[in-house]
Design a protein around this motif. Sequence first.
Motif, mmCIF file in Angstrom:
data_model
loop_
_atom_site.group_PDB
_atom_site.id
_atom_site.type_symbol
_atom_site.label_atom_id
_atom_site.label_comp_id
_atom_site.label_asym_id
_atom_site.label_seq_id
_atom_site.Cartn_x
_atom_site.Cartn_y
_atom_site.Cartn_z
ATOM 1 N N PRO A 242 0.718 -1.115 -0.072
ATOM 2 C CA PRO A 242 -0.030 -0.037 0.273
ATOM 3 C C PRO A 242 0.886 1.243 0.076
ATOM 4 C CG PRO A 242 0.114 -0.883 2.120
ATOM 5 C CD PRO A 242 0.844 -1.884 1.376
ATOM 6 N N ALA A 243 0.330 2.229 -0.300
ATOM 7 C CA ALA A 243 0.977 3.679 -0.371
ATOM 8 C C ALA A 243 1.686 3.943 1.030
ATOM 9 C CB ALA A 243 0.125 4.798 -0.864
ATOM 10 N N GLY A 244 1.021 3.767 2.061
ATOM 11 C CA GLY A 244 1.445 4.151 3.348
ATOM 12 C C GLY A 244 2.919 3.262 3.664
ATOM 13 N N ALA A 245 2.915 2.227 3.373
ATOM 14 C CA ALA A 245 4.254 1.505 3.397
ATOM 15 C C ALA A 245 5.336 1.902 2.672
ATOM 16 C CB ALA A 245 3.861 -0.281 3.200
ATOM 17 N N PHE A 246 5.073 2.313 1.299
ATOM 18 C CA PHE A 246 6.222 3.084 0.622
ATOM 19 C C PHE A 246 6.504 4.226 1.035
ATOM 20 C CE2 PHE A 246 7.161 5.965 -2.709
ATOM 21 C CZ PHE A 246 8.360 5.086 -3.386
ATOM 22 N N GLN A 247 5.591 4.972 1.541
ATOM 23 C CA GLN A 247 6.127 6.500 2.225
ATOM 24 C C GLN A 247 6.733 6.249 3.487
ATOM 25 O OE1 GLN A 247 2.149 8.238 2.842
ATOM 26 N NE2 GLN A 247 2.116 8.720 0.676
ATOM 27 N N GLN A 248 6.602 5.194 4.283
ATOM 28 C CA GLN A 248 7.380 4.703 5.266
ATOM 29 C C GLN A 248 8.812 4.349 5.024
ATOM 30 O OE1 GLN A 248 6.418 5.563 8.854
ATOM 31 N NE2 GLN A 248 8.542 4.948 9.214
ATOM 32 N N ALA A 249 8.925 3.550 4.145
ATOM 33 C CA ALA A 249 10.180 2.840 3.613
ATOM 34 C C ALA A 249 10.805 4.125 2.906
ATOM 35 C CB ALA A 249 9.851 2.077 2.369
ATOM 36 N N LEU A 250 10.367 5.159 2.291
ATOM 37 C CA LEU A 250 10.837 6.433 1.733
ATOM 38 C C LEU A 250 11.500 7.045 2.975
ATOM 39 C CD1 LEU A 250 11.839 8.372 -0.518
ATOM 40 C CD2 LEU A 250 9.373 9.334 -0.095
ATOM 41 N N ARG A 251 10.588 7.510 4.027
ATOM 42 C CA ARG A 251 11.186 8.314 5.125
ATOM 43 C C ARG A 251 12.394 7.638 5.874
ATOM 44 N NH1 ARG A 251 5.672 8.298 6.986
ATOM 45 N NH2 ARG A 251 4.575 9.922 6.126
ATOM 46 N N ASN A 252 12.502 6.255 5.913
ATOM 47 C CA ASN A 252 13.456 5.399 6.699
ATOM 48 C C ASN A 252 14.621 5.787 5.847
ATOM 49 O OD1 ASN A 252 11.790 4.734 8.583
ATOM 50 N ND2 ASN A 252 11.336 2.711 7.725
ATOM 51 N N ALA A 253 14.590 5.417 4.472
ATOM 52 C CA ALA A 253 15.753 5.677 3.495
ATOM 53 C C ALA A 253 16.368 7.081 3.751
ATOM 54 C CB ALA A 253 15.482 5.280 2.149
ATOM 55 N N LEU A 254 15.283 8.282 3.664
ATOM 56 C CA LEU A 254 16.005 9.605 3.762
ATOM 57 C C LEU A 254 16.552 9.729 5.191
ATOM 58 C CD1 LEU A 254 12.977 11.481 1.855
ATOM 59 C CD2 LEU A 254 15.318 11.047 1.123
ATOM 60 N N ARG A 255 15.957 9.383 6.359
ATOM 61 C CA ARG A 255 16.768 9.384 7.468
ATOM 62 C C ARG A 255 18.004 8.872 7.419
ATOM 63 N NH1 ARG A 255 11.535 7.837 10.186
ATOM 64 N NH2 ARG A 255 10.417 9.803 10.291
ATOM 65 N N LYS A 256 18.185 7.525 6.883
ATOM 66 C CA LYS A 256 19.548 6.873 6.871
ATOM 67 C C LYS A 256 20.507 7.819 6.340
ATOM 68 C CE LYS A 256 18.053 2.290 7.106
ATOM 69 N NZ LYS A 256 18.004 1.021 6.251
ATOM 70 N N LYS A 257 20.091 8.408 5.037
ATOM 71 C CA LYS A 257 20.867 9.441 4.364
ATOM 72 C C LYS A 257 20.950 10.749 4.958
ATOM 73 C CE LYS A 257 22.405 9.311 0.034
ATOM 74 N NZ LYS A 257 23.553 8.541 -0.523
ATOM 75 N N GLY A 258 20.367 11.250 5.852
ATOM 76 C CA GLY A 258 20.439 12.315 6.640
ATOM 77 C C GLY A 258 19.880 13.702 5.796
ATOM 78 N N ARG A 259 19.062 13.259 5.079
ATOM 79 C CA ARG A 259 18.174 14.318 4.297
ATOM 80 C C ARG A 259 16.809 14.686 4.968
ATOM 81 N NH1 ARG A 259 19.877 14.381 -1.551
ATOM 82 N NH2 ARG A 259 21.739 13.528 -1.466
ATOM 83 N N ALA A 260 16.397 13.989 5.963
ATOM 84 C CA ALA A 260 15.055 14.237 6.438
ATOM 85 C C ALA A 260 14.890 13.989 7.964
ATOM 86 C CB ALA A 260 13.871 13.502 5.823
ATOM 87 N N GLY A 261 14.090 14.671 8.769
ATOM 88 C CA GLY A 261 14.250 14.407 10.091
ATOM 89 C C GLY A 261 12.938 14.218 10.886
#
Length: 130
Positions: A111-130
């Motif tokens: 579902p779209a929510g799972a994709f958004q959560q995976a995106l947030r996690n990936a961006l946090r690892k990269k240090g681009r989102a908080g």
Amino acid sequence: MMRSLLETPLAAPHSLGFGAMLLKLCGALALVILLILALAWLTRRAGWARPQAQDAPLLRVMQSQTLGQRERVVVLEVQDRWLLLGVTPGNVTLLSEIARQRDAAETRALPAGAFQQALRNALRKKGRAG
């Protein structure tokens, strides 16, 4: 009073003018080019020109999410890696590289929510989102 064949004037083989010959030549060339284009169109429409190795594509779009009017985030599968890409009209940026986690059939059903959560996690690892 029959005239012999030798006495009758025959038309010269080059009696056509230069303009008429050029027009005939251009017409024949145009016909050949149209025939080639028609055959190329027909092979594409019929599917005869498709490559045989469609079973295992090298690059596959796993998921895509629109972020704005012309911005999106795309997850691509290349061999055994997933690439998280940010796509804008003038730029494609690699946001993160992710090891392959799921089978392609499972990923398409996310579902779209799972994709958004995976995106947030990936961006946090990269240090681009908080």
